[in-house]
Motif scaffolding. Structure first.
Motif, PDB file in Angstrom:
ATOM      1  N   ASN A 100       0.800  -1.230   0.000  1.00  0.00           N
ATOM      2  CA  ASN A 100       0.000   0.000   0.000  1.00  0.00           C
ATOM      3  C   ASN A 100       0.836   1.286   0.000  1.00  0.00           C
ATOM      4  O   ASN A 100       0.356   2.338   0.416  1.00  0.00           O
ATOM      5  N   PHE A 108      -2.784  -5.793  -6.923  1.00  0.00           N
ATOM      6  CA  PHE A 108      -3.403  -6.599  -5.861  1.00  0.00           C
ATOM      7  C   PHE A 108      -2.862  -8.035  -5.911  1.00  0.00           C
ATOM      8  O   PHE A 108      -2.496  -8.603  -4.868  1.00  0.00           O
ATOM      9  N   LYS A 109      -2.778  -8.600  -7.098  1.00  0.00           N
ATOM     10  CA  LYS A 109      -2.289  -9.971  -7.229  1.00  0.00           C
ATOM     11  C   LYS A 109      -0.790 -10.081  -6.952  1.00  0.00           C
ATOM     12  O   LYS A 109      -0.298 -11.156  -6.610  1.00  0.00           O
ATOM     13  N   ASN A 111      -3.789  -3.820  -0.904  1.00  0.00           N
ATOM     14  CA  ASN A 111      -4.856  -4.669  -0.376  1.00  0.00           C
ATOM     15  C   ASN A 111      -6.205  -4.257  -0.982  1.00  0.00           C
ATOM     16  O   ASN A 111      -6.284  -3.326  -1.793  1.00  0.00           O
ATOM     17  N   GLN A 112      -7.263  -4.925  -0.556  1.00  0.00           N
ATOM     18  CA  GLN A 112      -8.583  -4.684  -1.131  1.00  0.00           C
ATOM     19  C   GLN A 112      -9.055  -3.255  -0.865  1.00  0.00           C
ATOM     20  O   GLN A 112      -9.683  -2.620  -1.726  1.00  0.00           O
ATOM     21  N   ASN A 113      -8.792  -2.732   0.337  1.00  0.00           N
ATOM     22  CA  ASN A 113      -9.214  -1.366   0.660  1.00  0.00           C
ATOM     23  C   ASN A 113      -8.543  -0.348  -0.258  1.00  0.00           C
ATOM     24  O   ASN A 113      -9.174   0.597  -0.734  1.00  0.00           O
ATOM     25  N   TYR A 119      -7.412  -0.953  -3.230  1.00  0.00           N
ATOM     26  CA  TYR A 119      -8.021  -1.163  -4.550  1.00  0.00           C
ATOM     27  C   TYR A 119      -9.323  -0.382  -4.656  1.00  0.00           C
ATOM     28  O   TYR A 119      -9.552   0.353  -5.628  1.00  0.00           O
ATOM     29  N   ASN A 120     -10.177  -0.532  -3.652  1.00  0.00           N
ATOM     30  CA  ASN A 120     -11.490   0.127  -3.691  1.00  0.00           C
ATOM     31  C   ASN A 120     -11.366   1.647  -3.680  1.00  0.00           C
ATOM     32  O   ASN A 120     -12.130   2.354  -4.350  1.00  0.00           O
ATOM     33  N   LYS A 158     -10.121   2.898  -7.360  1.00  0.00           N
ATOM     34  CA  LYS A 158     -10.764   2.493  -8.611  1.00  0.00           C
ATOM     35  C   LYS A 158     -11.735   3.551  -9.133  1.00  0.00           C
ATOM     36  O   LYS A 158     -12.147   3.497 -10.301  1.00  0.00           O
TER      37      LYS A 158
END
Length: 252
Positions: free
Chosen positions: A139, A165-166, A171-173, A175-176, A179
């Motif tokens: 991050n 991410f991969k 992390n997912q947060n 990413y969100n 985007k």
């Protein structure tokens, strides 16, 4: 085919094209180099593209790609890489229409094509080469670096965030959070927004049009046959007819 093998196939494909693992891929040049007839047409939003491969008697193959030009340019680039999997990597491929970027494990060849496209368009070595050392932790990557990677490789925000991410760099947060507001972030950092907008409408790659014109000039095709062939591929009939009539007037 597992992801490791798909990445190896993508890197091998790059190597065959004379591309390194850290360089951008000039897709229109590659399509021309590989003699793939490619048409960009504005189509419905749920359709990304399609590929057709026709084997000839001499073991050569005719290859065709249709790309939805209503999609943003970055998305179109992913779709082209996806279709290259079908045309050059998938065994016994003939034809199919595609909705790219879904990574749907239930449709195995579409899943493989999405992963191949991700590896081909955004190679790991190339991504990491553009990330400053201090941003290589989880991050820590900045929006400025994300934009730099997007525009270097000509990809969508979704495509680069998925790869980061991969690669376990976000992390997912994260990413969100990143985007959304893609164009706004580009403008605020001095980038043009063409990459995030539709384009290439009615563009055509390949020598089909030239061959049709050659046959027309040699009198082997009538004007209506020639116009019909080109109309099926790219340009509006009226525009073509106007141009031909104008040429005839110029000759007179």
């Amino acid at each position: 085919m597992n992801k490791e093998l798909l990445e190896k196939k993508a890197n091998g494909f790059r190597k065959k094209l004379g591309l390194g693992s850290e360089t951008t891929i000039r897709l229109k040049s590659i399509l021309s180099q590989l003699n793939i007839t490619t048409i960009f047409k504005p189509l419905g939003g749920g359709f990304s593209g399609m590929a057709i491969k026709i084997k000839q008697n001499n073991d050569e193959s005719l290859r065709f790609i249709l790309v939805n030009s209503n999609h943003p340019l970055g998305k179109q680039h992913f779709t082209i890489c996806h279709e290259l999997y079908h045309l050059f990597i998938q065994e016994n491929f003939t034809a199919r229409s595609c909705v790219t970027g879904k990574f749907d494990i239930n449709d195995r060849e579409e899943y493989n094509a999405d992963w191949f496209a991700s590896f081909l368009l955004l190679p790991e070595a190339g991504i990491k080469a553009l990330i400053p050392d201090k941003e290589l932790g989880k991050n820590k990557i900045t929006i400025q670096t994300i934009l730099k990677i997007e525009h270097f490789f000509g990809c969508s925000r979704a495509a680069i965030l998925f790869r980061l991410f991969k690669l376990n760099l976000i992390n997912q947060n994260f990413y969100n959070e990143h985007k959304a507001n893609v164009k706004k972030s580009a403008r605020e950092n001095g980038y043009l927004t063409d990459l995030y907008e539709s384009g290439n409408h009615q563009e055509f790659i390949g020598n089909y049009g030239s061959l049709a014109r050659e046959l027309f000039d040699e009198g082997k095709l009538s004007e209506s046959q020639y116009l019909s062939l080109l109309h099926d591929l790219t340009s509006p009939y009226d525009a073509l007819k106007t141009n031909i009539n104008k040429d005839d007037e110029d000759k007179e």
